[in-house]
Write a protein that holds these residues in place. Sequence first.
Motif, PDB file in Angstrom:
ATOM      1  N   TRP A 191      63.784  92.411  36.186  1.00 54.76           N
ATOM      2  CA  TRP A 191      65.001  91.820  36.753  1.00 54.76           C
ATOM      3  C   TRP A 191      64.792  91.407  38.207  1.00 54.76           C
ATOM      4  CZ3 TRP A 191      69.764  95.192  34.927  1.00 54.76           C
ATOM      5  CH2 TRP A 191      69.858  95.118  33.532  1.00 54.76           C
ATOM      6  N   PHE A 192      63.964  92.144  38.926  1.00 52.55           N
ATOM      7  CA  PHE A 192      63.748  91.834  40.341  1.00 52.55           C
ATOM      8  C   PHE A 192      62.993  90.525  40.541  1.00 52.55           C
ATOM      9  CE2 PHE A 192      64.199  96.544  40.623  1.00 52.55           C
ATOM     10  CZ  PHE A 192      65.298  96.568  41.468  1.00 52.55           C
ATOM     11  N   LEU A 193      62.300  90.052  39.512  1.00 49.63           N
ATOM     12  CA  LEU A 193      61.574  88.784  39.630  1.00 49.63           C
ATOM     13  C   LEU A 193      62.507  87.615  39.945  1.00 49.63           C
ATOM     14  CD1 LEU A 193      59.048  88.988  36.655  1.00 49.63           C
ATOM     15  CD2 LEU A 193      58.463  88.883  39.074  1.00 49.63           C
ATOM     16  N   LEU A 194      63.780  87.747  39.623  1.00 46.04           N
ATOM     17  CA  LEU A 194      64.721  86.636  39.757  1.00 46.04           C
ATOM     18  C   LEU A 194      65.217  86.435  41.184  1.00 46.04           C
ATOM     19  CD1 LEU A 194      66.993  87.444  36.663  1.00 46.04           C
ATOM     20  CD2 LEU A 194      64.855  86.155  36.715  1.00 46.04           C
ATOM     21  N   PHE A 195      64.970  87.404  42.071  1.00 48.12           N
ATOM     22  CA  PHE A 195      65.648  87.404  43.370  1.00 48.12           C
ATOM     23  C   PHE A 195      64.671  87.522  44.535  1.00 48.12           C
ATOM     24  CE2 PHE A 195      68.233  89.322  40.058  1.00 48.12           C
ATOM     25  CZ  PHE A 195      69.389  88.543  40.116  1.00 48.12           C
ATOM     26  N   SER A 196      65.170  87.129  45.711  1.00 52.65           N
ATOM     27  CA  SER A 196      64.404  87.264  46.948  1.00 52.65           C
ATOM     28  C   SER A 196      65.097  88.254  47.869  1.00 52.65           C
ATOM     29  CB  SER A 196      64.280  85.911  47.647  1.00 52.65           C
ATOM     30  OG  SER A 196      65.532  85.528  48.200  1.00 52.65           O
ATOM     31  N   GLU A 197      64.376  88.716  48.857  1.00 57.03           N
ATOM     32  CA  GLU A 197      64.929  89.663  49.824  1.00 57.03           C
ATOM     33  C   GLU A 197      66.153  89.090  50.530  1.00 57.03           C
ATOM     34  OE1 GLU A 197      65.397  92.933  52.448  1.00 57.03           O
ATOM     35  OE2 GLU A 197      64.405  92.713  50.511  1.00 57.03           O
ATOM     36  N   GLU A 198      66.152  87.786  50.795  1.00 62.75           N
ATOM     37  CA  GLU A 198      67.260  87.150  51.515  1.00 62.75           C
ATOM     38  C   GLU A 198      68.559  87.170  50.700  1.00 62.75           C
ATOM     39  OE1 GLU A 198      64.238  85.816  51.096  1.00 62.75           O
ATOM     40  OE2 GLU A 198      63.548  86.307  53.135  1.00 62.75           O
ATOM     41  N   GLU A 199      68.465  87.400  49.401  1.00 61.78           N
ATOM     42  CA  GLU A 199      69.657  87.409  48.550  1.00 61.78           C
ATOM     43  C   GLU A 199      70.181  88.823  48.314  1.00 61.78           C
ATOM     44  OE1 GLU A 199      68.181  83.401  46.171  1.00 61.78           O
ATOM     45  OE2 GLU A 199      67.681  85.412  45.435  1.00 61.78           O
ATOM     46  N   ARG A 200      69.649  89.764  49.041  1.00 62.01           N
ATOM     47  CA  ARG A 200      70.049  91.161  48.923  1.00 62.01           C
ATOM     48  C   ARG A 200      71.300  91.405  49.756  1.00 62.01           C
ATOM     49  NH1 ARG A 200      69.182  95.754  52.013  1.00 62.01           N
ATOM     50  NH2 ARG A 200      68.836  97.718  50.867  1.00 62.01           N
ATOM     51  N   HIS A 201      72.293  92.083  49.166  1.00 64.53           N
ATOM     52  CA  HIS A 201      73.558  92.377  49.855  1.00 64.53           C
ATOM     53  C   HIS A 201      73.818  93.880  49.771  1.00 64.53           C
ATOM     54  CE1 HIS A 201      74.666  88.067  49.983  1.00 64.53           C
ATOM     55  NE2 HIS A 201      74.049  88.033  48.818  1.00 64.53           N
ATOM     56  N   PHE A 202      73.631  94.564  50.890  1.00 63.67           N
ATOM     57  CA  PHE A 202      73.876  96.006  50.942  1.00 63.67           C
ATOM     58  C   PHE A 202      75.081  96.278  51.818  1.00 63.67           C
ATOM     59  CE2 PHE A 202      73.346  99.994  53.346  1.00 63.67           C
ATOM     60  CZ  PHE A 202      73.458 100.898  52.296  1.00 63.67           C
ATOM     61  N   SER A 203      75.987  97.124  51.334  1.00 63.20           N
ATOM     62  CA  SER A 203      77.154  97.537  52.108  1.00 63.20           C
ATOM     63  C   SER A 203      77.182  99.055  52.155  1.00 63.20           C
ATOM     64  CB  SER A 203      78.448  97.023  51.473  1.00 63.20           C
ATOM     65  OG  SER A 203      78.468  95.612  51.455  1.00 63.20           O
ATOM     66  N   PRO A 204      77.196  99.656  53.337  1.00 64.95           N
ATOM     67  CA  PRO A 204      77.232 101.120  53.423  1.00 64.95           C
ATOM     68  C   PRO A 204      78.565 101.676  52.945  1.00 64.95           C
ATOM     69  CG  PRO A 204      77.505 100.131  55.587  1.00 64.95           C
ATOM     70  CD  PRO A 204      77.175  99.008  54.660  1.00 64.95           C
ATOM     71  N   ALA A 205      78.572 102.957  52.667  1.00 69.03           N
ATOM     72  CA  ALA A 205      79.803 103.615  52.224  1.00 69.03           C
ATOM     73  C   ALA A 205      80.844 103.604  53.339  1.00 69.03           C
ATOM     74  CB  ALA A 205      79.496 105.051  51.806  1.00 69.03           C
ATOM     75  N   LEU A 206      82.101 103.588  52.928  1.00 70.87           N
ATOM     76  CA  LEU A 206      83.210 103.638  53.879  1.00 70.87           C
ATOM     77  C   LEU A 206      83.972 104.944  53.700  1.00 70.87           C
ATOM     78  CD1 LEU A 206      84.691 100.031  53.641  1.00 70.87           C
ATOM     79  CD2 LEU A 206      83.243 100.963  55.441  1.00 70.87           C
ATOM     80  N   PRO A 207      84.248 105.659  54.788  1.00 72.38           N
ATOM     81  CA  PRO A 207      85.019 106.898  54.665  1.00 72.38           C
ATOM     82  C   PRO A 207      86.489 106.601  54.417  1.00 72.38           C
ATOM     83  CG  PRO A 207      84.630 106.392  56.971  1.00 72.38           C
ATOM     84  CD  PRO A 207      83.875 105.362  56.191  1.00 72.38           C
ATOM     85  N   ALA A 208      87.175 107.585  53.879  1.00 76.76           N
ATOM     86  CA  ALA A 208      88.612 107.441  53.677  1.00 76.76           C
ATOM     87  C   ALA A 208      89.326 107.467  55.026  1.00 76.76           C
ATOM     88  CB  ALA A 208      89.132 108.563  52.786  1.00 76.76           C
ATOM     89  N   LEU A 209      90.379 106.693  55.143  1.00 79.46           N
ATOM     90  CA  LEU A 209      91.206 106.663  56.342  1.00 79.46           C
ATOM     91  C   LEU A 209      92.633 107.031  55.979  1.00 79.46           C
ATOM     92  CD1 LEU A 209      89.998 103.417  58.170  1.00 79.46           C
ATOM     93  CD2 LEU A 209      89.364 105.792  58.654  1.00 79.46           C
ATOM     94  N   PRO A 210      93.257 107.934  56.744  1.00 81.30           N
ATOM     95  CA  PRO A 210      94.642 108.311  56.442  1.00 81.30           C
ATOM     96  C   PRO A 210      95.596 107.177  56.813  1.00 81.30           C
ATOM     97  CG  PRO A 210      93.934 109.325  58.487  1.00 81.30           C
ATOM     98  CD  PRO A 210      92.715 108.649  57.906  1.00 81.30           C
ATOM     99  N   ALA A 211      96.781 107.217  56.222  1.00 78.17           N
ATOM    100  CA  ALA A 211      97.803 106.230  56.559  1.00 78.17           C
ATOM    101  C   ALA A 211      98.229 106.422  58.007  1.00 78.17           C
ATOM    102  CB  ALA A 211      98.995 106.393  55.625  1.00 78.17           C
TER     103      ALA A 211
END
Length: 306
Positions: free
Chosen positions: A160-180
Amino acid sequence: MPSVTAVRTSVLPPYAAYLRVYEPLAAFPEPERARWQTYAAEHGPAAGSPGAAPSALAERRRSLAELVTVTPKALPERESRDALVRVADGVTYICPSRIRLRSWLALEELKEELPAPLLDAVLPPAVREQAEADWNRWRGDHPDTRPWILTRTWHVPMRWFLLFSEEERHFSPALPALPAEEGDGGAGRAAAPASLFYLTPMAQARRRLARGYRVLRENLDEGPLVTGVEQVGRWLEEFHPRSLVELDYGGLVHAIPEARLADDRSAAEVAEGIAALRAGDGDRAGQAYRTVTERWRLVQELLYAN
């Protein structure tokens, strides 16, 4: 590529990765096209839901809920009429869920992977026989149907990795919960896990896969890796040439520590290995291969952890 938005949720999905094809509305014949156009207007990003809608996780939650019953079920009773939606550069793209079709295909794979006693415990023979009879009857009426989504549990296949390049990688770090907080309408924010996915145009995916396949055929003996690449190529040929292809780590983000996920460069390492093979550098190609396989071996071993 246009900017994309990751789907975030606080609910744990299955430990599975997904390879998806999003086809433009123009790829669907009428009246299906009109139905998807209406669906996208009601559920897609333009209606206020970022990324894909309904979310990939929502799809998995529904499918699991349909199967968790007192009487074991091999697959949903009816085919899903839902889809994942993307809008890029003003073009609407649709990835039909087709959960029932994918359940049939998964059942075929399960028969090959599990020993008979364990398979009987998971799905009694009578349940499987009915599912297989339904599958054969449905397949006879729909010989050209194919899934828009491929699924693999506990790993991402190297092909599956053959289809993609490093530039097309999208990483988003985890987000902590925020109170109201006062003044924000009383709405807080639920914790959200990290996400990692790749997105590329179909033309690029096909071109990279063809190049990689040619290099592998010239340098390796026939085997599962070469055969698997060929199968992915045949699958991609079934879709509109202006589609989008997405590799989503899905629920695997819950099995991989975030620091390791952030450092994961599997697509770049696979591309490096192919380039080394093309150049005749077997040592460098072997090192790239070992790096990727060791990373995913550690993830797959979690399947057997208690």
